[in-house]
Each structure stands twice: as C-alpha cells, then as structure tokens.
Enzyme design. Structure first.
Site, mmCIF file in Angstrom:
data_model
loop_
_atom_site.group_PDB
_atom_site.id
_atom_site.type_symbol
_atom_site.label_atom_id
_atom_site.label_comp_id
_atom_site.label_asym_id
_atom_site.label_seq_id
_atom_site.Cartn_x
_atom_site.Cartn_y
_atom_site.Cartn_z
ATOM 1 N N TYR A 216 0.867 -1.187 0.000
ATOM 2 C CA TYR A 216 0.000 0.000 0.000
ATOM 3 C C TYR A 216 0.901 1.234 0.000
ATOM 4 O O TYR A 216 1.090 1.903 1.028
ATOM 5 C CB TYR A 216 -0.923 0.000 1.214
ATOM 6 N N ASP B 153 -4.421 2.066 11.989
ATOM 7 C CA ASP B 153 -3.991 0.830 12.642
ATOM 8 C C ASP B 153 -2.508 0.875 13.027
ATOM 9 O O ASP B 153 -2.103 0.371 14.077
ATOM 10 C CB ASP B 153 -4.183 -0.374 11.713
#
Length: 367
Positions: free
Chosen positions: A132, A139
């Site tokens: 990503y 998170d």
C-alpha cells in the site's frame, strides 16, 4: 443458562481467556504458528489480566506462544514489509525482565530494526505495508507505536519518542475530520488508491476498529511517556477530543458502536463488538489518566454492559463473542458494511479482555 450480570468485568475477562485457551494451544492460535498481531492483541489482553490477578496459567500461555516462535538465539520469522509485524513484540519486554534471557532482547532489536526499513511518505510517515504505497493507516499507530515507546523506555532509544509523536501528528494533520472529531481509516499521499479523495487523499469512512486502534494507541502512549515529555500535552488534548467525539456516536439503545461509526442511521450498517471493546478501553483509560472527567465513565460502563449482552455460549458454557468484523483494508462504505462477521476472532476477544480489565473499577464505582 448463564446469568451475564452475575459476573464482574474481571470475571468476564477470565472467562473469555479461558474460552480461547480451552480451544487452542498457544501455537494453534489462529493464524497458527505465525508471529502476528491477531495473537499479539489477544495475548496483550491476557497479559493485562495477568498483571491484575497474577494467575500463572496466563503467564505460561503467553510465554509458550513467544517461545514457540523465537529460538534460543533470538531468531524469529516475521513479515518484514509491514507495521503489523511489530505488535506482538509488546510481549517481549516483560519476558526479558522476568527471565533475564537475551533472546527476548535480540528479538525486540530485530523488530526495532524493521522500523528503519519501512518506506516513508515525504514527511516521514510510515507506510502501513509495502503493498500500500504512500498509505498511512490508523492501525499502524498502535501496531508500531506502543512497541516503540516501550523499547525506548527499556533500552534508552529515546529518539523513538519523537518518531511516535511525529506519526501521530501526521495522522491528525491529514486524517482528522474537524466536523466530527473522528479520523478516517487511511490516507494516501499519492492519491492513487481507488478510495482516495482526490483533494485530501483520505479514505471516505470512519471505520470502527481503526478508530479503536488509534484510541488504544493514544491511551497507552500516556502510560509510556514521562510527564514532562514535550508533546505529551498535545496527546492529552487529542485523546480528550477523541473520547468526546466517540461518545457522541455511541448507540443510545445498545451502548455499542457501529461498524461505520457515524452512520448508525443506515439500515445496512451494524453494531460491531471489537470497536466497541476498544472504545470502552480507551474511554476508561482516559478517565483514569484524568484526561476526561467522570461524566465520561458512564459511556464506558454502558458500552461494557452492551458487550456482555451480546455474549453467546456453547454447550460447555464457554464464552463466544460475536459481531466481530474480520480484517479489512480501507475502502468505501459498501466495503465495510458487507464485511463478514466472525465469532471469537482474536481481534475482538483480545479487545474485549482489555475492555473488561480496564472498566472493572468504573463498574464498581457505579454499583
């Protein structure tokens, strides 16, 4: 038939841990045989319960998981391209202190070194995972941040404190929505992800569990930072604002929070237990830190009571926690509300145990 109101929060924490222990050996915790944050979150909850009650069954179970994955030379296999791999390292510090065995420090050093290799945004924000690119996810603040502060305190790597505060500051800068006080799940500096807002780079929704990880991180940062640490007061203010924002979106009837936190009026949205557990923990911890007043304690207790009303039981009267969203990446509204739910997923059980341990004293005060 189990009377859910007959047990204290600490007793429910024990029941939840015992339910998982009766099903899995430490190395069978799913995903079996992996150094992974699913197991780490559950075992961190168990460690909180152990700290409160000193039941050596829990201590032995935690150590068996760690020792099953780290050899006598401190070698372990872990994913080296994601922040998630760091979280289970939270279990290492107490084990080294208890045993004096070098292997736990060596393993912690390996995880610390991972942070030197994580790709960064243009302002030094950790990518959540290599796959990503240029993405920061809420998170990650918990997955690497609490470990970083514990490592700094244990081994004197004090520069990590500045790094952690910088990561949190970037999340507030780019991911916080001033209208709601909530933070979006993810931010893509490159604007290339299909969910990324062309102007802001943010994902479009406020996902419950990601907000839970953020709150858990802030609350535990205050445990690890000295009172005179520059930047601590900014964290205190951030946690205060965040808690008040969460309380505004608590479901009045159930006491729970929704999968997409601010859209409880949508018929396909649903109440979710892991985020509720994390929010209960965060609010209770903020009360104990003096960040918010006692008026917020009622929301934590109400959330806890909502959680125990959701509990189910198998034929052996073992606890089953339902309504846990399985793992998910960032996405649009449909992505979140169509995610499957699971029962006794370690994301949820670990968070539930944390919530029970932390809310115990608040429940006693209201009895």
């Amino acid at each position: 038939m189990t009377d859910i109101y007959a047990k204290s929060p600490m007793e429910w924490a024990r029941a939840a841990c015992d339910s998982i222990m009766s099903r899995y050996t430490p190395m069978e915790l799913p995903p079996a045989g992996r150094w992974h944050y699913h197991q780490g979150v559950f075992l961190c909850g168990m460690e909180m319960l152990w700290a409160a009650e000193k039941d050596d069954r829990y201590d032995a179970y935690i150590q068996a998981y760690v020792d099953g994955l780290i050899d006598d030379n401190g070698n372990l296999y872990f994913a080296r391209d994601e922040l998630d791999a760091v979280q289970a390292g939270l279990l290492l510090f107490r084990l080294e202190e208890k045993t004096g065995r070098a292997k736990y420090r060596i393993a912690a050093d390996k995880l610390r070194s991972l942070l030197n290799t994580i790709n960064l945004t243009s302002e030094g924000g950790y990518w959540h995972k290599d796959k990503y690119a240029y993405n920061m996810w809420l998170d990650g603040l918990y997955m690497a941040g609490v470990f970083s502060l514990k490592y700094a305190n244990a081994y004197g790597d004090l520069a990590l404190r500045d790094t952690v505060l910088h990561q949190e500051g970037l999340m507030r800068k780019y991911m916080k929505d001033d209208a709601t006080g909530l933070l979006y799940h993810a931010w893509d500096e490159s604007r290339k992800m299909p969910w990324a807002n062309a102007e802001t780079g943010c994902s479009p929704e406020f996902w419950g569990r990601s907000l839970g990880w953020y709150g858990l991180a802030l609350a535990q940062f205050l445990d690890e930072l000295p009172a005179d640490e520059p930047g601590r007061e900014v964290l205190v203010d951030s946690l205060r604002e965040f808690v008040h924002a969460l309380i505004r979106y608590q479901d009045t009837e159930s006491g729970l929070w929704y999968q997409v936190v601010d859209k409880g009026d949508q018929p396909d949205n649903w109440l979710e237990s892991s985020c509720t557990s994390l929010f209960v923990y965060t609010i209770a911890k903020a009360v104990k830190h003096g960040v918010v007043g006692g008026e917020c304690a009622a929301a934590a207790v109400k959330g806890y009571e909502g959680l125990i009303r959701t509990l189910k039981f198998d034929e052996q009267e073992r606890v089953i926690l339902p309504l846990i969203c399985i793992g998910t990446s960032a996405g649009d509204y449909e992505n979140y509300v169509t995610r499957p739910t699971s029962e006794n997923d370690l994301h949820g059980v670990g968070a539930f145990v944390m919530a029970c341990v932390e809310v115990e004293s608040l429940v006693k005060q209201t009895v």
